[in-house]
Design an enzyme around this catalytic site. Structure first.
Site, mmCIF file in Angstrom:
data_model
loop_
_atom_site.group_PDB
_atom_site.id
_atom_site.type_symbol
_atom_site.label_atom_id
_atom_site.label_comp_id
_atom_site.label_asym_id
_atom_site.label_seq_id
_atom_site.Cartn_x
_atom_site.Cartn_y
_atom_site.Cartn_z
ATOM 1 N N GLU A 104 0.804 -1.231 0.000
ATOM 2 C CA GLU A 104 0.000 0.000 0.000
ATOM 3 C C GLU A 104 0.836 1.281 0.000
ATOM 4 O O GLU A 104 0.715 2.108 0.889
ATOM 5 C CB GLU A 104 -0.964 -0.018 1.192
ATOM 6 C CG GLU A 104 -1.862 -1.232 1.164
ATOM 7 C CD GLU A 104 -2.883 -1.287 2.289
ATOM 8 O OE1 GLU A 104 -2.959 -0.325 3.077
ATOM 9 O OE2 GLU A 104 -3.603 -2.299 2.382
ATOM 10 N N GLU A 126 -5.625 -11.208 -1.074
ATOM 11 C CA GLU A 126 -6.436 -11.003 0.148
ATOM 12 C C GLU A 126 -7.921 -11.025 -0.208
ATOM 13 O O GLU A 126 -8.696 -10.191 0.261
ATOM 14 C CB GLU A 126 -6.072 -9.655 0.794
ATOM 15 C CG GLU A 126 -4.587 -9.506 1.080
ATOM 16 C CD GLU A 126 -4.216 -8.214 1.803
ATOM 17 O OE1 GLU A 126 -5.108 -7.521 2.301
ATOM 18 O OE2 GLU A 126 -3.020 -7.917 1.854
HETATM 19 C C1 XIL Z 1 -6.023 -6.707 8.291
HETATM 20 C C2 XIL Z 1 -5.827 -7.979 9.101
HETATM 21 O O1 XIL Z 1 -6.912 -8.833 8.890
HETATM 22 C C3 XIL Z 1 -5.477 -7.702 10.499
HETATM 23 O O2 XIL Z 1 -5.358 -8.879 11.250
HETATM 24 C C4 XIL Z 1 -4.203 -6.913 10.469
HETATM 25 O O3 XIL Z 1 -3.691 -6.695 11.744
HETATM 26 C C5 XIL Z 1 -4.343 -5.616 9.690
HETATM 27 O O4 XIL Z 1 -5.464 -5.548 8.870
HETATM 28 N N1 XIL Z 1 -4.596 -4.957 3.705
HETATM 29 C C6 XIL Z 1 -3.625 -5.806 4.174
HETATM 30 C C7 XIL Z 1 -3.923 -6.693 5.315
HETATM 31 O O5 XIL Z 1 -2.555 -5.918 3.549
HETATM 32 O O6 XIL Z 1 -2.805 -6.921 6.139
HETATM 33 C C8 XIL Z 1 -5.075 -6.133 6.145
HETATM 34 O O7 XIL Z 1 -5.405 -7.063 7.105
HETATM 35 C C9 XIL Z 1 -6.242 -5.823 5.256
HETATM 36 C C10 XIL Z 1 -5.885 -4.735 4.289
#
Ligand code: XIL
Length: 378
Positions: free
Chosen positions: A164, A269
């Site tokens: 990001e 994701e």
């Molecule tokens: C979320 C996770 O589900 C949490 O457990 C973590 O602590 C942070 O946020 N983009 C990402 C992920 O790359 O790491 C994020 O995950 C969701 C958005």
């Protein structure tokens, strides 16, 4: 809803839609698993939370083991988890995660090395709380990457090196890495990761990946690193999508465009969120402080929505299959609905249904819809 009521509700749903119900998380006989169904196409992975990878949720882990051939940790490799304080690393949970992936012979993904959102404040500051200089921050970044990547050398096969870092308009995010180090922090991160494990694959990972400006920016980043002789193996497309967006046309265009880059493309994701949007001024609150309209499926998901989700997943996986020559891996952000981050982000305490397995670890209609796409001619 109590667990018992939920169980009764999910059992009657199974009867209504004619699914064979099984014990919690057991896979119904005769149905292929996800990793079997797509074995000729791409890896199918899931993000594991800490309870799952540490053995505290054995049913959930068993489901993950049966269905997936790749795992990503939700949290245990994040900087604020593994290296919360300047002195010392909290390696034990990550050690367990990696050992688990090896035991189950899964492709192990490391998430994530450089991401401002999960970097503790101390990293960017000196003891007086002032911003550190470029050299200090580079050396902290290098130490961290060498310690973490080096520890799992040869075992974690691919790393989300930077997450990001590009805004929706295609410009660089003005995060602390960029402000203190400058433009080249991304290439430095990739360089350090490559030094620490020359055999590991290295990825750039981001969201809103179908936006035209982001597509151009990701392509420029890949070409820029390659022109400098810096290793980058792939682009991770997060895949936090909704029922309507990105449209099928946008998905097709996205794969066509990224396909030209000649690097690996992964969906990293995947989840389909369809809870009402929350005003940013309310982010971080709990649903108990907000209107219950923001949590419309607290008592369960109506059949109509279940079907809408199944149709959307069918459309998406049919598209993945059409682009299977470019897609290396599809990872879901979680094993089942109950663990999804969308239950607690952007506001806490909602009931989200973005994945293929329900809160009883049963396959949802969306699971069957996905499996059916694997049987379609390509
Ligand atoms: C979320 C996770 O589900 C949490 O457990 C973590 O602590 C942070 O946020 N983009 C990402 C992920 O790359 O790491 C994020 O995950 C969701 C958005």
């Amino acid at each position: 809803m109590s667990t018992t009521t939920m169980r009764i509700a999910s059992t009657s749903l199974c009867i209504v839609v004619g699914l064979a119900c099984t014990a919690r998380g057991e896979h119904p006989a005769g149905r292929p698993t996800l990793k079997e169904a797509f074995s000729g196409d791409f890896l199918v992975g899931a993000a594991l939370n800490t309870a799952q990878s540490s053995g505290q949720a054995p049913d959930e882990l068993a489901l993950a083991q049966r269905q997936f051939n790749s795992i990503t940790p939700e949290a245990v490799l994040q900087w604020d988890y593994i290296h919360y304080q300047p002195e010392g690393y909290n390696f034990a949970p990550a050690d367990q995660f990696v050992a688990l992936g090896e035991k189950y012979d899964m492709f192990i993904v490391g998430h994530v090395l450089v991401w401002e959102d999960v970097t503790p404040k101390w990293v960017f500051e000196d003891e007086a709380g002032n911003p550190v200089d470029r050299e200090t921050l580079l050396s902290r970044m290098r130490d961290h990457i060498h310690a973490v990547v080096g520890r799992y050398k040869g075992r974690i096969k691919g790393w989300d090196v930077v997450n990001e870092a590009i805004d929706d308009d295609g410009s660089r995010c003005q995060n602390a890495w960029q402000r203190i180090i400058g433009e080249d922090y991304i290439e430095k991160a990739f360089q350090y990761a490559h030094e620490a494990d020359p055999d590991s694959e290295l990825y750039y990972n981001d969201y809103c990946e179908w936006y035209p400006a982001k597509k151009i920016a990701f392509a420029n980043l890949v070409r820029d690193l390659q022109s400098k002789g810096i290793r980058i193996d792939g682009i991770g497309l997060q895949g936090h999508w909704s029922l309507e967006s990105p449209s099928l046309g946008e998905l097709e265009a996205m794969f066509a465009d990224y396909g030209k880059l000649g690097v690996k493309i992964m969906i990293t994701e995947l989840d389909i969120g369809f809870l009402p949007e929350v005003n940013p001024s309310q982010y971080g609150k709990d649903i108990s402080e907000l209107s219950s309209d923001l949590d419309p499926y607290a008592d369960g998901l109506p059949d109509k929505m279940e079907r809408a989700l199944a149709d959307r997943y069918a459309e998406i996986f049919a598209c993945f299959r059409r682009h299977r020559d470019k897609i290396d891996r599809v990872t879901f952000w979680g094993v089942y609905d109950g663990q999804s981050w969308l239950n607690y982000w952007p506001v806490g305490g909602r009931s989200a249904y973005p994945l293929l397995f329900d809160r009883e670890l049963q396959p949802k209609p969306a699971f069957d819809a996905v499996i059916r796409t694997a049987k379609q001619p390509r």
